[in-house]
Design a protein around this motif. Sequence first.
Motif, PDB file in Angstrom:
ATOM      1  N   TYR A  16       6.292  -0.781  -3.695  1.00  0.00           N
ATOM      2  CA  TYR A  16       6.088  -0.151  -2.872  1.00  0.00           C
ATOM      3  C   TYR A  16       4.576  -0.669  -2.818  1.00  0.00           C
ATOM      4  O   TYR A  16       3.857  -0.474  -3.695  1.00  0.00           O
ATOM      5  N   THR A  29       4.651   0.764   2.685  1.00  0.00           N
ATOM      6  CA  THR A  29       5.021  -0.594   2.845  1.00  0.00           C
ATOM      7  C   THR A  29       6.574  -0.824   1.492  1.00  0.00           C
ATOM      8  O   THR A  29       6.358  -0.011   0.732  1.00  0.00           O
ATOM      9  N   GLU A  30       7.463  -0.859   1.653  1.00  0.00           N
ATOM     10  CA  GLU A  30       8.544  -1.790   1.044  1.00  0.00           C
ATOM     11  C   GLU A  30       8.818  -2.899   1.047  1.00  0.00           C
ATOM     12  O   GLU A  30       9.395  -3.755   1.990  1.00  0.00           O
ATOM     13  N   ASP A  34      10.443  -4.267   6.967  1.00  0.00           N
ATOM     14  CA  ASP A  34      10.281  -4.742   7.613  1.00  0.00           C
ATOM     15  C   ASP A  34       9.021  -3.853   7.870  1.00  0.00           C
ATOM     16  O   ASP A  34      10.247  -2.923   8.724  1.00  0.00           O
ATOM     17  N   GLY A  35       8.279  -3.912   7.916  1.00  0.00           N
ATOM     18  CA  GLY A  35       7.364  -2.126   8.827  1.00  0.00           C
ATOM     19  C   GLY A  35       7.267  -1.675   8.187  1.00  0.00           C
ATOM     20  O   GLY A  35       7.155  -1.579   6.608  1.00  0.00           O
ATOM     21  N   VAL A  36       6.600  -0.748   8.836  1.00  0.00           N
ATOM     22  CA  VAL A  36       5.378   0.673   8.000  1.00  0.00           C
ATOM     23  C   VAL A  36       6.740   1.308   7.247  1.00  0.00           C
ATOM     24  O   VAL A  36       7.790   1.589   8.396  1.00  0.00           O
TER      25      VAL A  36
END
Length: 81
Positions: A16, A29-30, A34-36
């Motif tokens: 993360y 985020t991971e 994709d994305g937050v």
Amino acid sequence: MGSMYVAVVKTTGATYRATAPTPNAIAVTEDGVDGVIDYIHLTDEQAAAAAPENLTATLTWWVYEFARGMDIISATLTIHH
């Protein structure tokens, strides 16, 4: 453009990352997703949680609270110019 601090917490299940796009928000985020995945919205009184010296601790708290069942392997802070 200024520098961006990034907290990185590696767990047994995922990695993360957290950045503070504004003084009152932290974006989580991971890796591989994709994305937050989450925004931590802060009040003015909580804004210190987004400061560089606290960002890793805040992300570690988030992992313990929202990604339960994973062991933390490492927690670091990096800077991107």
